[in-house]
Scaffold this active site. Structure first.
Site, PDB file in Angstrom:
ATOM      1  N   HIS A 222     -25.036 -14.966 122.286  1.00  0.00           N
ATOM      2  CA  HIS A 222     -25.738 -14.113 121.340  1.00  0.00           C
ATOM      3  C   HIS A 222     -26.935 -13.407 121.981  1.00  0.00           C
ATOM      4  O   HIS A 222     -27.710 -12.739 121.294  1.00  0.00           O
ATOM      5  CB  HIS A 222     -26.202 -14.994 120.167  1.00  0.00           C
ATOM      6  CG  HIS A 222     -26.619 -14.250 118.946  1.00  0.00           C
ATOM      7  ND1 HIS A 222     -27.886 -14.350 118.408  1.00  0.00           N
ATOM      8  CD2 HIS A 222     -25.946 -13.380 118.147  1.00  0.00           C
ATOM      9  CE1 HIS A 222     -27.976 -13.598 117.329  1.00  0.00           C
ATOM     10  NE2 HIS A 222     -26.821 -12.995 117.148  1.00  0.00           N
ATOM     11  N   LYS A 224     -29.344 -10.821 124.086  1.00  0.00           N
ATOM     12  CA  LYS A 224     -29.462  -9.376 124.306  1.00  0.00           C
ATOM     13  C   LYS A 224     -30.495  -9.179 125.408  1.00  0.00           C
ATOM     14  O   LYS A 224     -31.665  -9.541 125.249  1.00  0.00           O
ATOM     15  CB  LYS A 224     -29.938  -8.644 123.043  1.00  0.00           C
ATOM     16  CG  LYS A 224     -28.968  -8.730 121.860  1.00  0.00           C
ATOM     17  CD  LYS A 224     -29.271  -9.866 120.947  1.00  0.00           C
ATOM     18  CE  LYS A 224     -28.382  -9.804 119.700  1.00  0.00           C
ATOM     19  NZ  LYS A 224     -28.424 -11.056 118.938  1.00  0.00           N
ATOM     20  N   LYS A 398     -36.019 -11.315 114.815  1.00  0.00           N
ATOM     21  CA  LYS A 398     -36.247 -12.741 115.013  1.00  0.00           C
ATOM     22  C   LYS A 398     -37.614 -12.893 115.687  1.00  0.00           C
ATOM     23  O   LYS A 398     -37.745 -12.726 116.910  1.00  0.00           O
ATOM     24  CB  LYS A 398     -35.164 -13.352 115.898  1.00  0.00           C
ATOM     25  CG  LYS A 398     -33.717 -13.114 115.398  1.00  0.00           C
ATOM     26  CD  LYS A 398     -33.117 -11.881 115.996  1.00  0.00           C
ATOM     27  CE  LYS A 398     -31.618 -11.731 115.811  1.00  0.00           C
ATOM     28  NZ  LYS A 398     -31.040 -11.932 114.548  1.00  0.00           N
TER      29      LYS A 398
END
Length: 478
Positions: A222, A224, A398
């Site tokens: 997940h 990036k 986040k």
């Protein structure tokens, strides 16, 4: 008839034998007791219904990843040894051996990565700012570009990235492109073929090594991350697609946050990528040390986490961050499915008098997760946590803000999938100036949010309440 009955009995026996074997595998490999009990019980009692879901969602074997990590780390040490004396001295001088901030003290040992100073970090709010900065950096690349995303779409934004990477590769720049095979399941093969034809090293990250993991849909990468010339790096919540630019209703406008990092921490971010690339390509990518001159005075801790870790790094990271707060901890996340440890530390923070706020989206992108999040939000509200829902569009950022001295930005959500199933990446920063920027950003977000009360759950129709409780049964994989 007798033959048919015998055949049916044999099939039933085989299913139950396979169920027992799978249950033993679950007991040995599933990291939490509730998860192991749920899988083992269902595999023994109802193997006809749970064997295939277990192959798809439950089984995991990361011995190969751990072995690859050991070999890769040996190679990385060789790479760092070829740094010149000035670069090694700058690296050594950047290490913070005894961080004063409570939220940083356990992280070097938890992650196996040092806490580093001499960094500069810049907030990138929403897609326009994020991709303008990323594309400008890639366009100016002279030696190497690293690009890693969970989701890449073959749309306007994705094709812009493709053209830019091929242009840099044609100019002699070493370009690496890593995408998750499940997160980017809709990415057409022609997209990757065009990158390969253009000289880009392109690979898919997949957990399918060996028959046991052949059908695995869990344990996604997940992260990036973009790194250019070893000088600057970008990480955060954005993937590559028009929706991340706010161009796809009904979730538009899209609210997300990325950061740009310069300084000593950029090498650690390259090392995180190197582990993933080695798993996908069985080779260590070229790494470039950052410039010896300090980029700034900020302290940063790179926090990679994943199911191959010896400990539950991501969950412990959230616990440490929340526990460190003296008077304020603000968290934004698109999903709220906390485990028992995070739920407990949130309650304890409230009891200590800490201002605990969590910002969630008002619009769902996954109905089951949204239903479970609503029930968990109600339980948190009952414990004194302030829960807000962001109104203008979908909230995907986040971010964690701790008091007025530390903040973290990255890819990890406040849910079990990030805690235990996904490979994630966060960067914790300790700097009052940067924390002030994050505070200003979040104050604007909270100003566009609605404080929710217990009535969001209590006033819901009975059938919806039942759906919420059923949704929480899937918490281990949400």
């Amino acid at each position: 008839m007798m033959l048919s009955l015998s055949l049916v009995a044999a099939i039933v026996l085989v299913f139950h034998l396979l169920g027992v074997v799978a249950a033993l595998h679950a007991v040995m490999t599933v990291r939490t007791a509730p998860g192991a009990i749920a899988w083992a019980g269902s595999l023994v009692m109802m193997p006809y219904f749970t064997l295939i879901p277990y192959l798809i969602l439950g089984s995991s074997s990361f011995a190969g990843y751990v072995n690859a990590r050991r070999f890769n780390n040996d190679r990385l040490r060789e790479v760092t040894h070829v740094m010149d004396a000035g670069e090694r001295a700058a690296r050594d001088a950047s290490v913070v051996h005894a961080p004063t901030q409570a939220c940083l003290r356990a992280l070097p040992r938890l992650t196996g990565m040092p806490c580093l100073t001499n960094n500069a970090v810049r907030l990138l709010v929403n897609g326009e700012a994020t991709f303008a900065a990323i594309f400008a950096a890639i366009a100016a690349a002279r030696q190497m570009v690293i690009v890693q995303f969970f989701i890449v779409h073959d749309d306007d934004l994705g094709r812009q990235l493709e053209r830019l990477l091929c242009e840099r590769a044609a100019a002699g720049v070493k370009v690496y492109f890593l995408y998750d095979s499940i997160g980017s399941h809709a990415l057409p093969g022609d997209y990757v073929k065009r990158l390969l034809a253009g000289g880009v090293e392109a690979r898919a990250f997949a957990t399918r090594r060996g028959f046991v993991n052949r059908f695995q849909l869990n344990f996604r990468n997940h992260r990036k991350l973009v790194v250019v010339d070893g000088e600057c790096a970008f990480t955060g919540g954005h993937n590559v697609g028009n929706e991340y630019m706010g161009r796809k209703p009904p979730l538009a406008p899209w609210r997300d946050t990325h950061i740009e990092i310069r300084g000593s921490a950029v090498l650690d971010l390259q090392m995180v990528f190197a582990e993933d690339w080695f798993w996908a390509a069985r080779e260590v990518p070229a790494l470039l040390p950052p410039p010896a001159a300090p980029a700034g005075g900020m302290t940063c801790q790179v926090v990679p986490s994943g199911p191959a870790d010896a400990q539950e790094t991501c969950s412990l990271f959230f616990v440490e961050a929340i526990q460190a707060a003296r008077w304020r901890v603000w968290i934004t996340s698109p999903y709220f499915v906390p485990d028992e440890a995070v739920s407990a530390v949130l309650r304890l923070a409230v009891l200590r008098g800490v201002d605990v706020r969590i910002l969630l989206p008002a619009r769902p992108d996954h109905l089951v997760v949204f239903a479970a999040s609503t029930l968990y939000a109600y339980q948190a509200i009952c414990a004194g946590v302030q829960i807000y829902r962001y109104q203008p569009g979908f909230l995907h950022q986040k971010v964690i803000l701790i008091d007025d001295e530390a903040a973290a930005v990255g890819s990890a959500n406040l849910d079990n999938r990030s805690f235990r199933l996904n490979f994630e990446l966060m960067v914790m920063t300790a700097d009052r100036g940067f924390a002030a920027s994050v505070t200003h950003m979040l104050e604007q977000d909270f100003a566009q949010a609605r404080l929710i009360e217990r009535n969001e759950y209590l006033g819901a129709p009975r059938l919806r309440k039942v759906a919420m409780h059923v949704a929480t049964l899937f918490a281990p994989i949400l």
